[in-house]
Write a protein that holds these residues in place. Structure first.
Motif, PDB file in Angstrom:
ATOM      1  N   GLN A  51      33.348 -60.795  79.280  1.00  0.00           N
ATOM      2  CA  GLN A  51      32.442 -59.184  80.497  1.00  0.00           C
ATOM      3  C   GLN A  51      32.239 -58.219  80.297  1.00  0.00           C
ATOM      4  OE1 GLN A  51      36.724 -58.423  82.472  1.00  0.00           O
ATOM      5  NE2 GLN A  51      36.000 -56.498  81.696  1.00  0.00           N
ATOM      6  N   GLU A  57      32.896 -52.147  79.555  1.00  0.00           N
ATOM      7  CA  GLU A  57      33.684 -53.310  79.968  1.00  0.00           C
ATOM      8  C   GLU A  57      33.449 -54.042  79.370  1.00  0.00           C
ATOM      9  OE1 GLU A  57      35.202 -52.947  84.437  1.00  0.00           O
ATOM     10  OE2 GLU A  57      32.746 -52.191  84.942  1.00  0.00           O
ATOM     11  N   SER A  72      42.620 -57.336 101.148  1.00  0.00           N
ATOM     12  CA  SER A  72      41.511 -57.767 100.305  1.00  0.00           C
ATOM     13  C   SER A  72      41.832 -59.205 102.284  1.00  0.00           C
ATOM     14  CB  SER A  72      42.032 -58.068  98.975  1.00  0.00           C
ATOM     15  OG  SER A  72      42.988 -59.185  99.249  1.00  0.00           O
ATOM     16  N   ASP A  96      40.352 -46.441  87.688  1.00  0.00           N
ATOM     17  CA  ASP A  96      40.584 -47.753  87.592  1.00  0.00           C
ATOM     18  C   ASP A  96      39.893 -48.834  88.616  1.00  0.00           C
ATOM     19  OD1 ASP A  96      40.801 -50.452  86.910  1.00  0.00           O
ATOM     20  OD2 ASP A  96      42.960 -50.081  86.460  1.00  0.00           O
ATOM     21  N   TYR A  97      38.323 -49.341  88.531  1.00  0.00           N
ATOM     22  CA  TYR A  97      37.522 -50.386  89.494  1.00  0.00           C
ATOM     23  C   TYR A  97      38.563 -51.719  90.003  1.00  0.00           C
ATOM     24  CZ  TYR A  97      33.984 -47.010  89.825  1.00  0.00           C
ATOM     25  OH  TYR A  97      33.292 -45.448  90.302  1.00  0.00           O
ATOM     26  N   ASP A  98      39.452 -52.133  89.363  1.00  0.00           N
ATOM     27  CA  ASP A  98      39.979 -53.024  89.609  1.00  0.00           C
ATOM     28  C   ASP A  98      40.933 -52.626  91.251  1.00  0.00           C
ATOM     29  OD1 ASP A  98      38.943 -54.306  88.228  1.00  0.00           O
ATOM     30  OD2 ASP A  98      41.008 -54.590  86.126  1.00  0.00           O
ATOM     31  N   LEU A  99      41.137 -51.108  91.195  1.00  0.00           N
ATOM     32  CA  LEU A  99      42.048 -51.039  92.291  1.00  0.00           C
ATOM     33  C   LEU A  99      40.919 -50.050  93.683  1.00  0.00           C
ATOM     34  CD1 LEU A  99      44.769 -48.811  91.061  1.00  0.00           C
ATOM     35  CD2 LEU A  99      44.722 -51.455  92.336  1.00  0.00           C
ATOM     36  N   ARG A 114      31.326 -58.763  90.570  1.00  0.00           N
ATOM     37  CA  ARG A 114      30.853 -57.586  91.631  1.00  0.00           C
ATOM     38  C   ARG A 114      29.822 -56.812  91.723  1.00  0.00           C
ATOM     39  NH1 ARG A 114      36.831 -54.644  89.224  1.00  0.00           N
ATOM     40  NH2 ARG A 114      38.099 -56.318  89.247  1.00  0.00           N
TER      41      ARG A 114
END
Length: 443
Positions: free
Chosen positions: A52, A66, A334, A382-385, A425
């Motif tokens: 990734q 990342e 989501s 944190d961009y996952d959130l 994304r």
């Protein structure tokens, strides 16, 4: 921790013993022939390679590379203990190299510290290992299935124990199926903090530490972060799931599922930095020193509900649709929707093209780089959130040798599965996954 381990092992083997006694009693009641749940021992050799890249690394406060690669070999062995009982052992190792996690200590490399450049220190790579054991018992009429499972996993900064079980009931000539499952995971962190914050921990030397003697701070020379070490180093997760499946017609099958997860303890990631917009920036070389680390609530409730619909078009095409809604008390909602179309080419080959769409809202505690303020109680970058949407495309091919003609010694090959997955994304994160699996029957 040792007492917890001993207790969990005792619970697991107690459950194992109960199921074994039950199996022996039922076998003795019926001496007539019955089809075994699993005829022979089966071995699956699985492997995957994941990569990734993106520019929103949580380790460096929402900015920075990342880039990550991960290689995961796994072996799964399913052993028939008798006509009714199967023991499955699943063991795997994940070896990864991460540019972003290397910047937990950006000052141990040979070049200048930079959030977009990997440091060459020890935090650049690590290995995760896990072991899972599942015991399954089926009733004589095969309409009831009990399972018990135990797992252990370890990495450089955490250790996890898990145990649980499930019960499945089939009726209506096996056209209707209901499964209830529950699991518990007990994790213990060994918190690893950003390198520049460690001198500010308990008994730290603060700016008198060797790091600040060795390097010159630019910008705000009076660097004074908001930092204290976590006192709670445990994280417990409890899950309960329900799945109902029904064959509707000769061509159609549907299922619905509900999952509940309660987590408590240390839910923040200790090495993820946060930068405040109301505090002047401090730098060493090209790396901005952390103003704080991620702070999140110590409880989280997750609820997910979804359904599947499979439709058999003809002997070549099958449609597999899936939808899932998710909600938690951190403010994330989501939606996930996917469609897979298996295409059968003769008796041996099947193609698996699929598409998946995902979108979520942001957590209440998320803000990007230098968008938080120091007065907030909880904060993460944190961009996952974060709020984002994602598209995933995958293609797979399966080869099945129904007569297991190819063999290596006593291993007779049953199937080979290859798959490629591309994920992207709208925030810029992209990833690729290549996986392969070979299933053997031991004769």
């Amino acid at each position: 921790m040792q007492l917890k381990l001993k207790f969990n092992l005792l619970v697991f083997f107690a459950i194992f013993g109960i199921f074994s006694v039950s199996a022996q009693e039922q076998v003795s009641e019926e001496n007539a022939y019955k089809k075994r749940v699993l005829e022979n021992t089966e071995i699956d050799f699985l492997t995957s390679y994941y990569s990734q890249d993106g520019e929103n690394a949580a380790v460096s406060g929402g900015k920075g590379t990342e880039e990550l690669t991960d290689f995961t070999p796994t072996i799964v062995v399913s052993i028939p203990l008798n006509a009714d009982d199967v023991l499955t052992i699943d063991a795997g190792v994940s070896a990864y190299t991460s540019t972003s996690s290397s910047n937990v200590d950006p000052f141990d490399g040979s070049g200048p510290a930079d959030p977009f450049t990997a440091s060459s220190g020890a935090s650049q790579s690590d290995t995760w290992a896990n072991l899972n054991a599942t015991y399954s018992h089926s009733s004589n009429d095969r309409n009831k299935i009990w399972t018990a499972n135990f797992s252990v996993a370890s990495e450089y900064d955490y250790f996890s124990l898990g145990f649980g079980g499930s019960f499945t009931k089939l009726w209506n000539d096996k056209n209707t199926e209901l499964t209830v499952n529950g699991n518990v995971f007990l994790d213990t962190w060994n918190p690893i903090y950003p390198y520049e914050l460690r001198p500010f921990g308990e008994h730290g030397k603060r700016l008198g530490d060797a790091l600040f003697s060795r390097y010159h701070i630019t910008g705000n020379a009076g660097y004074n972060p908001v930092f204290s070490e976590f006192t709670d180093k445990g994280r417990n997760s409890y899950s309960l799931g329900f799945n109902f499946s029904q064959i509707l017609t000769e061509r159609m099958q549907a299922s619905i599922a509900l999952d509940l997860v309660q987590q408590s303890g240390l839910l923040s990631t200790p090495f993820q930095r946060v930068y405040f917009r109301d505090i002047e920036n401090s730098f060493i070389e090209d790396f901005q020193l952390a103003d704080a680390i991620e702070q999140l609530p110590d409880n989280r409730l997750k609820v997910a509900a979804g359904g599947r619909l499979n439709y058999y078009l003809n002997e070549i095409f099958v449609l597999r649709g899936y939808y899932r809604f998710y909600n938690d008390d951190w403010g994330i909602q989501s939606h996930t929707a996917s469609l897979e179309i298996p295409i059968k080419l003769g008796t041996k080959f099947t193609l698996y093209p699929s598409y998946r769409y995902y979108m979520q809202t942001a957590a209440d505690y998320f803000a990007g780089y230098e968008m938080h303020t120091s007065s907030e109680e909880y904060y993460t970058s944190d961009y996952d959130l974060s709020r984002f949407s994602a598209n995933q495309y995958s293609f797979g091919v399966n080869y099945t040798d129904i007569f297991t003609q190819f063999h290596l010694w006593s291993l007779h090959m049953k199937s080979i599965d290859l798959r490629y997955l591309y994920y992207k994304r709208n925030s810029g994160l992209k990833s690729n996954l290549i996986s392969a699996g070979i299933n053997f029957i031991v004769e």
